[in-house]
Enzyme design. Sequence first.
Site, mmCIF file in Angstrom:
data_model
loop_
_atom_site.group_PDB
_atom_site.id
_atom_site.type_symbol
_atom_site.label_atom_id
_atom_site.label_comp_id
_atom_site.label_asym_id
_atom_site.label_seq_id
_atom_site.Cartn_x
_atom_site.Cartn_y
_atom_site.Cartn_z
ATOM 1 N N ASN A 51 0.845 -1.180 0.000
ATOM 2 C CA ASN A 51 0.000 0.000 0.000
ATOM 3 C C ASN A 51 0.890 1.244 0.000
ATOM 4 O O ASN A 51 1.778 1.374 0.837
ATOM 5 C CB ASN A 51 -0.905 -0.036 1.244
ATOM 6 C CG ASN A 51 -1.942 1.052 1.254
ATOM 7 O OD1 ASN A 51 -1.617 2.224 1.187
ATOM 8 N ND2 ASN A 51 -3.199 0.665 1.363
ATOM 9 N N HIS A 62 -3.454 0.741 -3.466
ATOM 10 C CA HIS A 62 -3.597 -0.280 -2.430
ATOM 11 C C HIS A 62 -2.525 -1.346 -2.662
ATOM 12 O O HIS A 62 -1.903 -1.412 -3.725
ATOM 13 C CB HIS A 62 -4.987 -0.909 -2.506
ATOM 14 C CG HIS A 62 -6.065 0.009 -2.023
ATOM 15 N ND1 HIS A 62 -7.229 -0.462 -1.471
ATOM 16 C CD2 HIS A 62 -6.167 1.356 -1.997
ATOM 17 C CE1 HIS A 62 -8.004 0.543 -1.131
ATOM 18 N NE2 HIS A 62 -7.373 1.670 -1.451
ATOM 19 N N GLU A 64 -2.699 -4.582 -3.222
ATOM 20 C CA GLU A 64 -2.972 -5.475 -4.344
ATOM 21 C C GLU A 64 -2.753 -4.768 -5.677
ATOM 22 O O GLU A 64 -2.213 -5.351 -6.620
ATOM 23 C CB GLU A 64 -4.411 -6.013 -4.268
ATOM 24 C CG GLU A 64 -4.695 -6.872 -3.055
ATOM 25 C CD GLU A 64 -5.145 -6.102 -1.825
ATOM 26 O OE1 GLU A 64 -5.697 -6.733 -0.911
ATOM 27 O OE2 GLU A 64 -4.946 -4.862 -1.758
ATOM 28 N N SER A 87 -7.670 -9.150 3.874
ATOM 29 C CA SER A 87 -8.817 -9.403 3.002
ATOM 30 C C SER A 87 -8.982 -8.230 2.040
ATOM 31 O O SER A 87 -8.975 -7.073 2.460
ATOM 32 C CB SER A 87 -10.082 -9.568 3.859
ATOM 33 O OG SER A 87 -11.213 -9.783 3.059
ATOM 34 N N CYS A 89 -10.231 -5.253 -0.078
ATOM 35 C CA CYS A 89 -11.369 -4.330 -0.035
ATOM 36 C C CYS A 89 -12.180 -4.500 -1.322
ATOM 37 O O CYS A 89 -11.800 -5.237 -2.223
ATOM 38 C CB CYS A 89 -10.860 -2.892 0.115
ATOM 39 S SG CYS A 89 -10.023 -2.274 -1.365
ATOM 40 N N CYS A 92 -10.128 -3.622 -4.488
ATOM 41 C CA CYS A 92 -9.191 -4.672 -4.900
ATOM 42 C C CYS A 92 -9.924 -5.952 -5.285
ATOM 43 O O CYS A 92 -9.460 -6.689 -6.161
ATOM 44 C CB CYS A 92 -8.174 -4.910 -3.798
ATOM 45 S SG CYS A 92 -7.126 -3.444 -3.536
ATOM 46 N N ASP A 152 -8.318 4.801 4.595
ATOM 47 C CA ASP A 152 -7.922 3.756 3.653
ATOM 48 C C ASP A 152 -9.097 2.892 3.212
ATOM 49 O O ASP A 152 -9.175 2.497 2.065
ATOM 50 C CB ASP A 152 -6.829 2.881 4.267
ATOM 51 C CG ASP A 152 -6.205 1.954 3.240
ATOM 52 O OD1 ASP A 152 -5.628 2.480 2.265
ATOM 53 O OD2 ASP A 152 -6.301 0.730 3.405
#
Length: 156
Positions: A51, A62, A64, A87, A89, A92, A152
Amino acid sequence: MEFKVGQIFATDEEKLEVAIAEAHLGLAEGGIPIGAALFDEHGALLGSGHNLRVQNGDASMHGETSAFRNAGRQKSYRKVTLATSLSPCWYCSGLIRQFGIGRVIVGDDKNFMGGQDWVAEHGAEVHVLNHPALVELMADFIAANPALWNEDIGEE
């Protein structure tokens, strides 16, 4: 710990270690400790990232997304595995769904539950590991930085 593109990671735990290392890099840079990595069907690292929202002032970076960009263009993502420290969001999760990433390893879904169930419903194989040190890292970060964390995840 340094990882190289093309390096082979055999197990889900080994793949998650790359994402965890990226999360620690993000935290050391003053950012949010979320990391991710993409692997081909043989376990070869395609790219990793963390991130960078705080560091780059870019709301779209982010963990990912950073890993996805660093992995470069792939012909297909069906046999690609994404290891993510948290996990994913909804943003993503949309990336996973849009490109048809076939497999997702989640390091922590106790501190945050994103769209991983939705991703699974649309064909991705999802494995949740809830790595104890990672769960603790995120819990400590969220407790110490509630305003940044809420920013975020898009909460007020």
